[in-house]
Design a protein around this motif. Structure first.
Motif, PDB file in Angstrom:
ATOM      1  N   ASN A  26       0.832  -1.190  -0.120  1.00  0.00           N
ATOM      2  CA  ASN A  26      -0.091   0.057  -0.168  1.00  0.00           C
ATOM      3  C   ASN A  26       0.716   1.545  -0.085  1.00  0.00           C
ATOM      4  N   SER A  29       2.105   1.850  -3.400  1.00  0.00           N
ATOM      5  CA  SER A  29       1.100   2.310  -4.370  1.00  0.00           C
ATOM      6  C   SER A  29       1.173   3.958  -3.987  1.00  0.00           C
ATOM      7  N   TYR A  45       4.948 -12.365  -1.690  1.00  0.00           N
ATOM      8  CA  TYR A  45       4.168 -11.845  -3.137  1.00  0.00           C
ATOM      9  C   TYR A  45       5.207 -11.657  -4.022  1.00  0.00           C
TER      10      TYR A  45
ATOM     11  N   LYS B  25      -8.571   2.379  -0.659  1.00  0.00           N
ATOM     12  CA  LYS B  25      -7.423   2.785   0.266  1.00  0.00           C
ATOM     13  C   LYS B  25      -5.984   1.926   0.148  1.00  0.00           C
ATOM     14  N   GLY B  26      -6.384   0.618  -0.064  1.00  0.00           N
ATOM     15  CA  GLY B  26      -5.339  -0.383  -0.020  1.00  0.00           C
ATOM     16  C   GLY B  26      -5.877  -1.756  -0.018  1.00  0.00           C
ATOM     17  N   ILE B  27      -4.861  -2.594   0.089  1.00  0.00           N
ATOM     18  CA  ILE B  27      -5.088  -4.202   0.476  1.00  0.00           C
ATOM     19  C   ILE B  27      -4.993  -4.533   1.569  1.00  0.00           C
ATOM     20  N   LYS B  28      -6.059  -5.486   2.275  1.00  0.00           N
ATOM     21  CA  LYS B  28      -5.805  -5.832   3.449  1.00  0.00           C
ATOM     22  C   LYS B  28      -5.024  -7.117   3.506  1.00  0.00           C
ATOM     23  N   SER B  29      -5.682  -8.146   2.697  1.00  0.00           N
ATOM     24  CA  SER B  29      -4.867  -9.336   2.548  1.00  0.00           C
ATOM     25  C   SER B  29      -5.270  -9.820   1.240  1.00  0.00           C
ATOM     26  N   TYR B  30      -4.159 -10.700   0.872  1.00  0.00           N
ATOM     27  CA  TYR B  30      -4.289 -11.233  -0.487  1.00  0.00           C
ATOM     28  C   TYR B  30      -3.683 -12.618  -0.585  1.00  0.00           C
ATOM     29  N   ASP B  31      -4.347 -13.676  -1.103  1.00  0.00           N
ATOM     30  CA  ASP B  31      -4.060 -14.893  -1.538  1.00  0.00           C
ATOM     31  C   ASP B  31      -4.899 -15.392  -2.839  1.00  0.00           C
ATOM     32  N   ALA B  32      -4.463 -16.659  -3.405  1.00  0.00           N
ATOM     33  CA  ALA B  32      -4.991 -16.688  -4.577  1.00  0.00           C
ATOM     34  C   ALA B  32      -6.447 -16.960  -4.567  1.00  0.00           C
ATOM     35  N   LEU B  51      -6.578 -15.956  -8.384  1.00  0.00           N
ATOM     36  CA  LEU B  51      -6.940 -14.583  -8.701  1.00  0.00           C
ATOM     37  C   LEU B  51      -5.320 -13.915  -8.651  1.00  0.00           C
ATOM     38  N   THR B  52      -5.162 -13.198  -9.728  1.00  0.00           N
ATOM     39  CA  THR B  52      -3.855 -12.329  -9.845  1.00  0.00           C
ATOM     40  C   THR B  52      -4.226 -10.807  -9.942  1.00  0.00           C
ATOM     41  N   ILE B  53      -3.333 -10.089  -9.257  1.00  0.00           N
ATOM     42  CA  ILE B  53      -3.509  -8.607  -9.375  1.00  0.00           C
ATOM     43  C   ILE B  53      -2.549  -8.231 -10.782  1.00  0.00           C
ATOM     44  N   TYR B  56      -1.175  -2.943  -9.835  1.00  0.00           N
ATOM     45  CA  TYR B  56      -1.688  -2.273  -8.656  1.00  0.00           C
ATOM     46  C   TYR B  56      -1.120  -1.055  -8.590  1.00  0.00           C
ATOM     47  N   SER B  57      -1.719   0.023  -8.474  1.00  0.00           N
ATOM     48  CA  SER B  57      -1.273   1.568  -8.452  1.00  0.00           C
ATOM     49  C   SER B  57      -2.159   2.128  -7.399  1.00  0.00           C
ATOM     50  N   TYR B  58      -1.682   3.489  -7.277  1.00  0.00           N
ATOM     51  CA  TYR B  58      -2.574   4.207  -6.212  1.00  0.00           C
ATOM     52  C   TYR B  58      -3.930   4.443  -6.495  1.00  0.00           C
TER      53      TYR B  58
END
Lengths: 412, 78
Positions: A26, A29, A45, B25-32, B51-53, B56-58
């Protein structure tokens, strides 16, 4: 598209691990670092970032206490960096690219398709005379002018289209119009007859018709004029416009047929065939390779294959293949029935060819004769075919003007 | 315009293969199989497979994969 851009700008492949990885992502970004192909792996990641963002990523990772590992470096900037000592390699590569670019600016192949009455060589010679030859700078070629010149020079050509694809100049010709042919002219034009006969059917898309079903026309007569006349209420001409004439005109014509074959024939019986490369041509330079000498009674077939990089990108290099076919000669004398049978087969083949061209046969009168030396088939076919070819606009004659002027007289 | 005024997510879903998200606002958690994204008012969870990002930008993020479910929960800053 994105992959291409990433390849040009250069990317780092990063593997991130630690406790607060999401916070790091975050923050990245927010710092303006864009992450591509972000996916979870075993301990964290993996993602791609721009080469220029690497330093910012390091500072963010220190702040968030995450571990950053560079897995790979991809793209052109890294490739150049890795091979910066190999100056001659890059020089060679640049010269190669420039050479390909330079070669792609010239015509290296001219093809002619669709000719029947005229030979390809004739058309090519004519094109060469008008400076449309191999090695010409392709941007100096005006396809419209070439089309016009060909139409003017070769009267039997009904439709011609010239186009540049890659390094090839394509000349597509039609001597008989069919319904699928679309006119490709860009300037106003007339449609004139390329045959002599009687009009049987008329369908106008654009222009002023100067004939009607039943009108007898000669070769060169205007069928559909590109001139449009505007008249006032008292039938006075007020304005003239020029447009591209378009339409379909069918003519009933008489096709003369003559075919003769000698009664004494010499037939070839091929015994041996040999293939080899005889020449290599590089531009105007012709390199002849040693070939086995021609033996008596041998047919020689030469085919030239022009080398190309891809698609229509032809190179000025060609290889000539030679096929030598040895044969024995056998003398045969045809009987009357045999001669007639051969001629009949040729007539059937000719009729088939006419039908393939979309020509309808309305009647025929063919007679067969057997003489001392020859067997002959002569006569005529009455056919109905689509006619018309493009010509620059000619002013109307007084007779034609009178024909199109509106009158108060009742139609007959 | 409404989404910016109300500080809410702007989600563009293409079939079940692609999702484009803005205004987060942002990512809290991420898995496939699950991505949890924080918004200003609520949380958005994407459930799916592989799932793939993609980027990812602002401002924008694009997720590809097989999307099964989208779930909103109140309390974005949590």
């Amino acid at each position: 598209m994105t992959s291409g851009i990433l390849f040009i700008i250069g990317t780092y492949e990063i593997e991130m691990s630690g406790i607060s990885m999401e916070r790091c992502l975050n923050l990245c970004s927010k710092q303006g670092i864009v992450m591509w192909k972000l996916k979870p792996v075993e301990n964290g990641y993996r993602f791609l970032i721009k080469r220029s963002c690497y330093k910012d990523l390091i500072s963010v990772s220190k702040k968030t206490n995450t571990k950053i590992q560079t897995i790979g470096r991809h793209g052109l900037p890294f490739f150049f960096e890795k091979h910066k000592k190999r100056k001659s390699f890059f020089l060679g590569m640049t010269v190669c690219v420039l050479l390909i670019f330079l070669l792609s600016q010239f015509v290296w192949n001219i093809t002619v398709t669709g000719v029947e009455t005229y030979s390809k060589e004739n058309i090519l010679k004519f094109a060469e005379k008008g400076n449309y030859k191999i090695g010409t700078y392709k941007h100096s070629i005006d396809c419209n002018t070439l089309e016009e010149k060909i139409r003017e020079q070769f009267k039997k050509i009904a439709w011609v289209s010239c186009s540049m694809t890659g390094t090839r100049l394509k000349i597509d010709i039609k001597e008989t119009l069919d319904q699928n042919t679309t006119q490709n002219v860009k300037k106003p034009c007339d449609i004139v007859s390329n045959k002599t006969g009687v009009v049987t059917f008329l369908s106008i898309k654009n222009g002023t018709p100067l004939v009607r079903p039943g009108t007898k026309v000669k070769e060169g007569d205007t069928l559909i004029s590109g001139l449009i006349y505007y008249y006032s209420d008292d039938f006075q001409k007020t304005q003239t416009d020029k447009i591209k004439a378009d339409g379909t005109v069918y003519l009933k014509t008489k096709e003369l047929y003559y075919e003769n074959i000698p009664i004494v024939q010499y037939k070839k019986q091929y015994t041996n065939t040999r293939n080899q490369i005889s020449n290599i041509k590089i531009g105007n330079l012709n390199i002849s390779l040693p070939v086995k000498k021609k033996i008596f009674h041998t047919d020689i077939l030469q085919t030239e294959k022009r080398l190309k990089l891809w698609g229509d990108f032809y190179l000025p290099i060609s290889v000539v293949f030679q096929k030598q076919k040895e044969y024995k000669v056998k003398k045969e004398t045809l009987k009357e029935i045999q001669g007639k049978s051969i001629l009949k087969k040729r007539v059937v083949k000719y009729k088939k060819q006419l039908k393939q061209k979309g020509i309808r046969i309305l009647g025929e009168k063919i007679t067969y004769e057997y003489e001392k030396n020859n067997a002959e088939a002569k006569g005529y076919f009455v056919v109905e075919e689509s006619v018309g070819k493009i010509r620059n606009i000619h002013p109307l004659t007084k007779k034609q003007e009178k024909y199109i002027t509106p009158t108060t007289a009742q139609p007959k | 315009m409404n989404d910016i005024i109300s500080d809410d997510f702007l989600v563009t879903l293409t079939g079940c293969q692609q999702i484009l998200i803005e205004n987060y606002k942002g990512i809290k958690s991420y898995d496939a199989g699950e991505i949890c994204i924080l918004g200003k008012k609520r949380r958005l969870t994407i459930y799916g497979e592989g799932l793939t990002i993609q980027y990812y930008s602002y401002e924008t993020m694009k997720v590809i994969g097989t999307i099964r479910k989208l779930e909103y929960e109140s309390g974005g800053n949590a």
